[in-house]
Scaffold this active site. Structure first.
Site, short mmCIF file in Angstrom:
data_model
loop_
_atom_site.label_atom_id
_atom_site.label_comp_id
_atom_site.label_asym_id
_atom_site.label_seq_id
_atom_site.Cartn_x
_atom_site.Cartn_y
_atom_site.Cartn_z
CB SER A 208 -0.87 -0.14 -1.59
OG SER A 208 -2.07 -0.63 -1.51
NE ARG B 144 5.16 1.30 6.35
CZ ARG B 144 4.21 0.13 6.21
NH1 ARG B 144 2.60 0.96 6.48
NH2 ARG B 144 4.27 -1.18 5.90
CG HIS C 76 0.84 2.74 1.89
ND1 HIS C 76 0.41 2.51 3.25
CD2 HIS C 76 0.00 1.86 1.18
CE1 HIS C 76 -0.52 1.44 3.25
NE2 HIS C 76 -0.79 1.20 2.16
#
Lengths: 208, 208
Positions: B9, B34, B37
């Site tokens: 990812s 992040r 994500h």
């Protein structure tokens, strides 16, 4: 005070939708608006897919005491347990149980699969609210195919970049069998899963 | 397996950023990635503001055992307590405590104010991770002005339509005094607050 701010927020969302020329179907309106309220992201107007009569069917299940199964502690934390408990339901999340991790390792499968299997074994009417793990949706699909579970509904809104879009499209194949609300594409999340559950619950309350 | 998916990812996110011609500052890269994500939302590339050296300063505070204060149980649930505990820290959230609601009512102030005050009274180094209540940020600002609290850091990422943008801009006035990471604009959330905390924690781990 928080109730007043929420009311004002929904009014702003309503005006901005109008400004964009968007008219949401009445049944779906409060759910979609609550997701926008939770994310400040109007993309969900396009992303959220509702199977036919999904909102009404999911509300009926909740009113009759269905429990909710989540795939994260975050989604569990975000669901209004008091509102859910009024109808007899509760929230389960098995994903972070230590023995789930152990069993998954022993069997060579995912924690999500073991978690969905454990939920199925509860033998209760269940709504699955999946905001994180696409593997949870894939596991549900497999368990449904084997007649090991018959969900009262699926809220399929995992977020991410790997296997997420595919897992959501897979669940949509079951849309005739099970009422579902799915965030197509990459977006979603535990917050979105919880927001949808709460919007369903608050909709029941409004009807008294 | 989940580690492998996460790696993949982040690789996809990296490629898409490159494709958009975006090069994130090295210090901020893992935090912003992040958040993307967690949300699948590239808007955070533009939205996230970091005060000078914020990531390094916040990591230092965590490494030295700072605790995290959240404004929702959801954010608390999403923070990796194991990673935080390694350095001696823990997570507090007072918002849903019954006596906080009672005290707020008696004093005619918000639950957020009482919660922030209670956190301040802990007398510990604290990082405030606010993903929901703009009033929590406003309360922090007021408590800082009265020298009642000196946060080790502020993660200011409430989401919403009413007073949210303003509360975040208010905290930015303090950016010289306190290291902060703020999601400007309407977007943010408990998931974003937790993701930023975890990115900070994982960054410490990577250094060993």
């Amino acid at each position: 005070m928080p109730a007043q701010i929420e009311k004002e927020s929904f009014a702003i969302i309503g005006r901005e939708l109008e400004h964009r020329g968007i008219c949401l179907p009445a049944e779906e309106e409060m759910v979609t608006k609550r997701v926008i309220h939770t994310t400040a992201d109007f993309d969900y107007v396009k992303n959220l897919y509702y199977s036919e009569g999904a909102v009404e069917k999911l509300r009926k299940a909740l009113r009759e005491g269905a429990c909710i199964v989540t795939d994260t502690q975050m989604a569990k934390a975000g669901i209004n347990k008091k509102a859910l408990g009024k109808y007899g339901g509760g929230v389960y999340c098995f994903m972070s149980d230590e023995d789930v991790a152990k069993e998954a390792k022993e069997r060579g499968c995912t924690r999500a699969f073991v978690s969905m299997e454990r939920a199925a074994a509860l033998g209760k009417p269940l709504i699955f609210a999946i905001g994180n793990a696409p593997t949870a949706l894939v596991s549900l699909y497999e368990l449904m195919a084997k007649k090991c579970v018959e969900p009262a509904g699926i809220i399929g809104v995992p977020v991410g970049f790997v296997n997420v879009v595919e897992a959501k499209e897979l669940i949509l194949e079951k849309k005739e069998e099970v009422p579902c609300i799915v965030a197509r594409g990459r977006k979603g999340g535990s917050n979105v899963a919880a927001a949808i559950c709460n919007a369903l619950l608050y909709g029941i309350q409004e009807k008294g």
